[in-house]
Design an enzyme around this catalytic site. Structure first.
Site, PDB file in Angstrom:
ATOM      1  N   LYS A 184       0.864  -1.473   0.116  1.00 33.24           N
ATOM      2  CA  LYS A 184      -0.043   0.204   0.103  1.00 33.24           C
ATOM      3  C   LYS A 184       0.887   1.196   0.043  1.00 33.24           C
ATOM      4  O   LYS A 184       2.011   1.384   0.450  1.00 33.24           O
ATOM      5  CB  LYS A 184      -0.786   0.131   1.530  1.00 33.24           C
ATOM      6  CG  LYS A 184      -2.186   0.855   1.108  1.00 33.24           C
ATOM      7  CD  LYS A 184      -3.221   0.019   0.587  1.00 33.24           C
ATOM      8  CE  LYS A 184      -4.657   0.703   0.247  1.00 33.24           C
ATOM      9  NZ  LYS A 184      -5.626  -0.201  -0.346  1.00 33.24           N
ATOM     10  N   GLY A 189     -21.734   5.678   3.699  1.00 32.06           N
ATOM     11  CA  GLY A 189     -20.826   6.215   2.990  1.00 32.06           C
ATOM     12  C   GLY A 189     -21.337   5.850   1.335  1.00 32.06           C
ATOM     13  O   GLY A 189     -21.499   5.026   1.039  1.00 32.06           O
ATOM     14  N   GLY A 229     -19.420   7.246  -1.567  1.00 32.34           N
ATOM     15  CA  GLY A 229     -18.436   7.517  -2.156  1.00 32.34           C
ATOM     16  C   GLY A 229     -18.396   6.743  -3.478  1.00 32.34           C
ATOM     17  O   GLY A 229     -19.351   6.363  -3.987  1.00 32.34           O
ATOM     18  N   VAL A 263     -17.530   3.945  -4.559  1.00 29.22           N
ATOM     19  CA  VAL A 263     -17.924   2.442  -4.596  1.00 29.22           C
ATOM     20  C   VAL A 263     -19.360   2.463  -3.815  1.00 29.22           C
ATOM     21  O   VAL A 263     -20.360   1.803  -4.366  1.00 29.22           O
ATOM     22  CB  VAL A 263     -17.067   1.729  -3.650  1.00 29.22           C
ATOM     23  CG1 VAL A 263     -17.603   0.120  -3.587  1.00 29.22           C
ATOM     24  CG2 VAL A 263     -15.742   1.749  -4.656  1.00 29.22           C
TER      25      VAL A 263
HETATM   26  N1  PHE Z   1      -7.361   0.276  -3.959  1.00 25.92           N
HETATM   27  C1  PHE Z   1      -8.006  -1.059  -4.279  1.00 25.92           C
HETATM   28  C2  PHE Z   1      -7.682  -1.926  -3.507  1.00 25.92           C
HETATM   29  O1  PHE Z   1      -6.638  -1.608  -2.581  1.00 25.92           O
HETATM   30  C3  PHE Z   1      -8.091  -1.269  -5.860  1.00 25.92           C
HETATM   31  C4  PHE Z   1      -6.675  -1.544  -6.592  1.00 25.92           C
HETATM   32  C5  PHE Z   1      -6.891  -2.024  -7.898  1.00 25.92           C
HETATM   33  C6  PHE Z   1      -5.521  -1.562  -5.840  1.00 25.92           C
HETATM   34  C7  PHE Z   1      -5.722  -2.435  -8.406  1.00 25.92           C
HETATM   35  C8  PHE Z   1      -4.457  -2.012  -6.736  1.00 25.92           C
HETATM   36  C9  PHE Z   1      -4.461  -2.306  -8.139  1.00 25.92           C
HETATM   37  O2  PHE Z   1      -7.972  -3.082  -3.782  1.00 25.92           O
END
Ligand code: PHE
Length: 345
Positions: free
Chosen positions: A74, A178, A180, A182
């Site tokens: 992340k 929420g 947003g 999604v």
């Molecule tokens: N942010 C989203 C997740 O954490 C979607 C994502 C898609 C992340 C593609 C990375 C790659 O799942």
């Protein structure tokens, strides 16, 4: 002392922006670590670090349970409270994110997350190839939120079948916290199917969208503690606190928000109250499944959709396993993730 379980964490003061850029690579056991780039306000950059550590570990579990050959990571850019990014500053931040990812040499690839868009991914893509979800005209699979919403709908079908024996959600009472990118899409899918919806958002301008869906607009507090079949957390994390759980009146919880449990004790409390909780990382896998199926595995949109909809089977199996073995769905999911991770070694 707690143990560091992450392969590596790169923390930099961005050379262009001066802001803290954090990339946490939790695991590459199953393959390249993936996870979105969160651009968010924090009171202290260390809070951003804590988020990156938690969210990257959840991505490892998300990919493993979804059957993807990828690990978890992340990115968090910790924007100080009160600082708003203008276009030049945003560009500087994205350049810093790209350079930090490039320094990891392929161990990690990013995608959109809270605070970033497919257009931002195209900017990152100018400096590193390790980025998913660029807009289609830049060769990516674009916005991942429709797939995340579809995957959550699949999870909700499995939960509803467990509760009431049917996978259709017509007439089911759900509360979506929420609206947003999604949450709103998901609410629309649910409204189209004839679900009875309560919705809320801290941003009261979202009320117009609620009216358009024929949903009942309530305060976030009312939405959280409403007497419904399924509570659907779709905003930022940490909503399920030890203070909130005793006041819940839902039969089950499943939603796309990441890091829903504020503490492990809150999870135990849910279990004791007999509330079924589908781990967020299971319900929210649709976005990453879609992006990787299309971009890494060169699948068609139909194949990607099928894989996203398979979340219904995954959740059905987890709920069944939890039932047979008298464990929580969260424990069943952790065990499944661990089996897949061990199997890869
Ligand atoms: N942010 C989203 C997740 O954490 C979607 C994502 C898609 C992340 C593609 C990375 C790659 O799942």
């Amino acid at each position: 002392m707690s143990t560091l379980r992450h392969e590596q964490v790169l923390i930099r003061t961005g050379a262009h922006s001066g802001l803290p850029v954090i990339v946490a690579v939790h695991s590459t056991t199953l393959g390249q670590a993936v996870g979105g780039c969160r651009l968010w306000h924090y009171a202290d950059w260390r809070d951003g670090l804590a988020d990156a550590l938690r969210l990257s570990a959840a991505m490892t579990a998300k990919c493993a349970v979804a059957g993807l050959a990828n690990g978890g990571g992340k990115t968090v850019v910790a924007v100080p409270q009160g600082v708003e990014l203008d276009a030049a500053m945003r560009r500087a931040v994205l350049d810093d994110v790209a350079d930090t990812i490039a320094a990891l040499d392929g161990a990690y690839a990013t995608g959109p997350d809270v605070g970033t868009t497919p257009e931002d991914m195209a900017v990152i893509g100018e400096r590193t190839p390790h980025v998913f979800c660029k807009p289609a005209q830049h060769g990516g699979s674009g916005d991942s939120s429709p797939a995340t919403a579809l995957g959550t709908l699949a999870a909700l079908r499995a939960v509803h079948r467990r509760l009431h024996g049917t996978r259709t959600l017509a007439g089911a009472r759900l509360s979506v916290v929420g609206l947003g990118s999604v949450g709103l899409r998901l609410a629309r899918l649910l409204a189209d199917e004839g679900a009875e919806l309560l919705v809320s958002d801290i941003d009261t301008t979202k009320r117009a969208a609620s009216d358009e869906l024929g949903a009942t607009w309530v305060s976030p507090e009312q939405a959280l503690t409403a007497d419904v079949d399924i509570l659907v957390p779709a905003a930022l994390g940490g909503v399920l606190t030890e203070e909130v759980v005793p006041r819940l009146r839902c039969a089950a919880i499943a939603g796309p928000a990441n890091n829903q449990l504020s503490t492990e004790a809150a999870g135990d409390l849910l279990h004791r109250r007999g509330i079924v909780w589908v781990p967020d990382y299971v319900a929210s896998a649709g976005g990453v499944v879609n992006a990787l199926t299309i971009e890494l595995h060169k699948g068609t949109p139909d194949e990607a959709r099928e894989r996203v909809e398979a979340i219904e089977h995954t959740v059905t199996d987890l709920l069944a396993t939890a039932g047979h073995r008298h464990i929580t769905p969260a424990q069943a999911a952790t065990e499944l993730a661990q089996r897949r991770l061990i199997g890869a070694e």
